[in-house]
Design a protein around this motif. Structure first.
Motif, PDB file in Angstrom:
ATOM      1  N   THR A  88       0.489  -1.419  -0.053  1.00 45.09           N
ATOM      2  CA  THR A  88       0.535  -0.267   0.017  1.00 45.09           C
ATOM      3  C   THR A  88       1.238   1.059   0.003  1.00 45.09           C
ATOM      4  O   THR A  88       1.584   1.525   1.223  1.00 45.09           O
ATOM      5  N   ALA A  89       0.512   1.957  -0.816  1.00 43.13           N
ATOM      6  CA  ALA A  89       1.736   3.452  -0.775  1.00 43.13           C
ATOM      7  C   ALA A  89       1.504   4.268   0.370  1.00 43.13           C
ATOM      8  O   ALA A  89       0.859   4.375   1.122  1.00 43.13           O
ATOM      9  N   TYR A  90       2.641   3.901   0.600  1.00 46.64           N
ATOM     10  CA  TYR A  90       3.715   5.230   2.199  1.00 46.64           C
ATOM     11  C   TYR A  90       3.275   4.653   3.236  1.00 46.64           C
ATOM     12  O   TYR A  90       2.676   4.975   4.182  1.00 46.64           O
ATOM     13  N   ASP A  91       2.091   3.341   3.235  1.00 41.03           N
ATOM     14  CA  ASP A  91       1.873   2.592   4.180  1.00 41.03           C
ATOM     15  C   ASP A  91       3.402   1.705   4.864  1.00 41.03           C
ATOM     16  O   ASP A  91       2.909   0.472   4.093  1.00 41.03           O
ATOM     17  N   PHE A  92       4.335   1.958   5.654  1.00 37.99           N
ATOM     18  CA  PHE A  92       5.412   0.982   5.986  1.00 37.99           C
ATOM     19  C   PHE A  92       5.283   0.030   7.000  1.00 37.99           C
ATOM     20  O   PHE A  92       6.276  -1.292   6.781  1.00 37.99           O
ATOM     21  N   THR A  93       3.796  -0.510   6.993  1.00 33.82           N
ATOM     22  CA  THR A  93       3.113  -1.546   7.814  1.00 33.82           C
ATOM     23  C   THR A  93       3.189  -2.892   6.236  1.00 33.82           C
ATOM     24  O   THR A  93       2.863  -3.860   7.010  1.00 33.82           O
ATOM     25  N   SER A  94       2.669  -1.981   5.678  1.00 34.94           N
ATOM     26  CA  SER A  94       2.759  -3.020   4.580  1.00 34.94           C
ATOM     27  C   SER A  94       4.120  -3.459   3.361  1.00 34.94           C
ATOM     28  O   SER A  94       3.667  -3.643   2.022  1.00 34.94           O
ATOM     29  N   MET A  95       5.033  -3.097   3.987  1.00 37.51           N
ATOM     30  CA  MET A  95       6.031  -3.196   3.801  1.00 37.51           C
ATOM     31  C   MET A  95       6.172  -5.485   2.900  1.00 37.51           C
ATOM     32  O   MET A  95       5.937  -6.713   3.841  1.00 37.51           O
ATOM     33  N   GLU A  96       5.914  -5.227   1.596  1.00 38.70           N
ATOM     34  CA  GLU A  96       5.464  -6.880   1.049  1.00 38.70           C
ATOM     35  C   GLU A  96       7.033  -7.608   1.459  1.00 38.70           C
ATOM     36  O   GLU A  96       7.401  -8.758   1.882  1.00 38.70           O
ATOM     37  N   SER A  97       8.072  -7.341   0.798  1.00 41.17           N
ATOM     38  CA  SER A  97       9.109  -7.884   1.003  1.00 41.17           C
ATOM     39  C   SER A  97      10.044  -7.264   0.145  1.00 41.17           C
ATOM     40  O   SER A  97      10.338  -5.575  -0.666  1.00 41.17           O
ATOM     41  N   LEU A  98      11.732  -7.823   0.545  1.00 44.24           N
ATOM     42  CA  LEU A  98      12.416  -7.316  -0.127  1.00 44.24           C
ATOM     43  C   LEU A  98      12.824  -7.817  -1.694  1.00 44.24           C
ATOM     44  O   LEU A  98      13.422  -8.462  -1.675  1.00 44.24           O
ATOM     45  N   ASN A  99      12.921  -6.313  -2.553  1.00 39.58           N
ATOM     46  CA  ASN A  99      13.169  -6.946  -4.135  1.00 39.58           C
ATOM     47  C   ASN A  99      15.036  -7.058  -4.394  1.00 39.58           C
ATOM     48  O   ASN A  99      15.452  -7.772  -5.202  1.00 39.58           O
ATOM     49  N   TYR A 100      15.772  -6.530  -3.915  1.00 43.90           N
ATOM     50  CA  TYR A 100      16.572  -6.411  -4.253  1.00 43.90           C
ATOM     51  C   TYR A 100      17.688  -5.629  -3.154  1.00 43.90           C
ATOM     52  O   TYR A 100      17.584  -5.069  -2.838  1.00 43.90           O
ATOM     53  N   THR A 101      18.856  -5.989  -3.504  1.00 44.51           N
ATOM     54  CA  THR A 101      20.163  -5.274  -2.389  1.00 44.51           C
ATOM     55  C   THR A 101      21.578  -4.970  -3.376  1.00 44.51           C
ATOM     56  O   THR A 101      22.320  -6.031  -3.966  1.00 44.51           O
TER      57      THR A 101
END
Length: 299
Positions: free
Chosen positions: A148-161
């Motif tokens: 969800t946009a700008y909702d940091f509790t909705s952090m889904e996954s780490l895409n890349y490092t």
């Protein structure tokens, strides 16, 4: 008689216009895009920066590193410093339009427990669906996806490092408006440029063999921000001054040059650590580790 009057009036008007300098004409015709009608604005021009007498002070220890201010969302996000193993840094707060002092409500901390990591700076992208965070312990940049946009509790996954020989002690991150160019400031006063073949996706990033050192003006740079169109650069650091640069070839950091324009902010903070500019280029924000306060200026 009326004809003669009209001709005289037109003649005077044309004389005035053709004798105006380019800046005078800009002043005559400009109206504030984010302010009240009739307010002259000078986007990305520090020589016209003035303090709005608006600021916000965080609780001690919760506002001493990077900030990302998003006026279109009335949102501010910051990453507190320290060596905590938690991403306490997602302290997101809301404010009334164009007034950083009207902080209310908002999020507290989004905690993600990883041993030993030190989060230095943060940058939102793709209308709040993407989040870049630098880690100065492991010397890398994380690319997170938000559900969800700008909702940091909705952090889904780490895409890349992103981690290579240049991502050492990353102090600040900027992204171009098309999402294809990424810039970051390392711990030795150098800004590096990367190209992404897929907009905003760090897994497609590669070094563009372009860089720029700001050490001549600032030997202890702590933050920077590049304009979305890639033509302007602001840098701040230990001198407690913000420096302005022009990038002559848009989105090519190697063509940057100092404008001989700076803004002394030592009366507000002597330890600036975070810097941001609104998308319109007319609002300037910075924060310091000595007083945990975000200040708002207009340009």
């Amino acid at each position: 008689m009326k004809k003669i009057f009209k001709i005289l009036t037109l003649s005077i008007a044309l004389t005035l216009i053709f004798n105006l300098s380019a800046m005078d004409l800009f002043t005559l015709l400009s109206f504030g895009g984010t302010g009240n009608a009739g307010t002259t604005v000078y986007p990305w021009d520090l020589s016209h920066a003035t303090y709005d007498s608006k600021s916000y002070t965080y609780v001690s220890g919760y506002g001493d590193w990077g900030i990302n201010v998003i006026p279109t969302q009335n949102l501010i996000v910051n990453t507190p410093g320290g060596s905590s193993s938690y991403l306490n840094g997602y302290l997101w707060k809301y404010f009334s339009s164009d007034d950083i002092s009207t902080i209310y409500g908002g999020g507290g901390s989004q905690q993600i427990s990883f041993p030993d990591r030190i989060y230095r700076t943060i940058r939102c992208y793709n209308n709040g669906l993407r989040l870049y965070i630098s880690d100065t312990y492991y010397d890398c940049i994380y690319d997170y996806i938000l559900e969800t946009a700008y909702d940091f509790t909705s952090m889904e996954s780490l895409n890349y490092t992103l981690s290579d020989a240049r991502t050492v002690d990353v102090q600040a991150i900027s992204v171009s408006d098309d999402g294809l160019t990424l810039w970051f400031l390392d711990g030795s006063n150098t800004i590096y440029q990367y190209t992404m073949t897929t907009a905003g996706n760090l897994s497609t990033a590669s070094y563009a063999s372009k860089s720029f050192s700001v050490a001549t003006q600032e030997s202890a740079a702590t933050s920077m921000v590049v304009s979305p169109d890639g033509t302007k650069l602001f840098v701040v650091g230990g001198n407690a001054a913000i420096y302005q640069y022009t990038i002559s070839t848009a989105k090519d950091i190697s063509t940057a040059s100092y404008d001989s324009v700076s803004l002394d902010i030592s009366s507000y903070t002597t330890s600036p650590t975070g810097l941001d500019v609104s998308d319109s280029g007319t609002r300037l924000y910075f924060i310091g580790s000595d007083n945990y306060t975000v200040y708002q200026f207009s340009m």
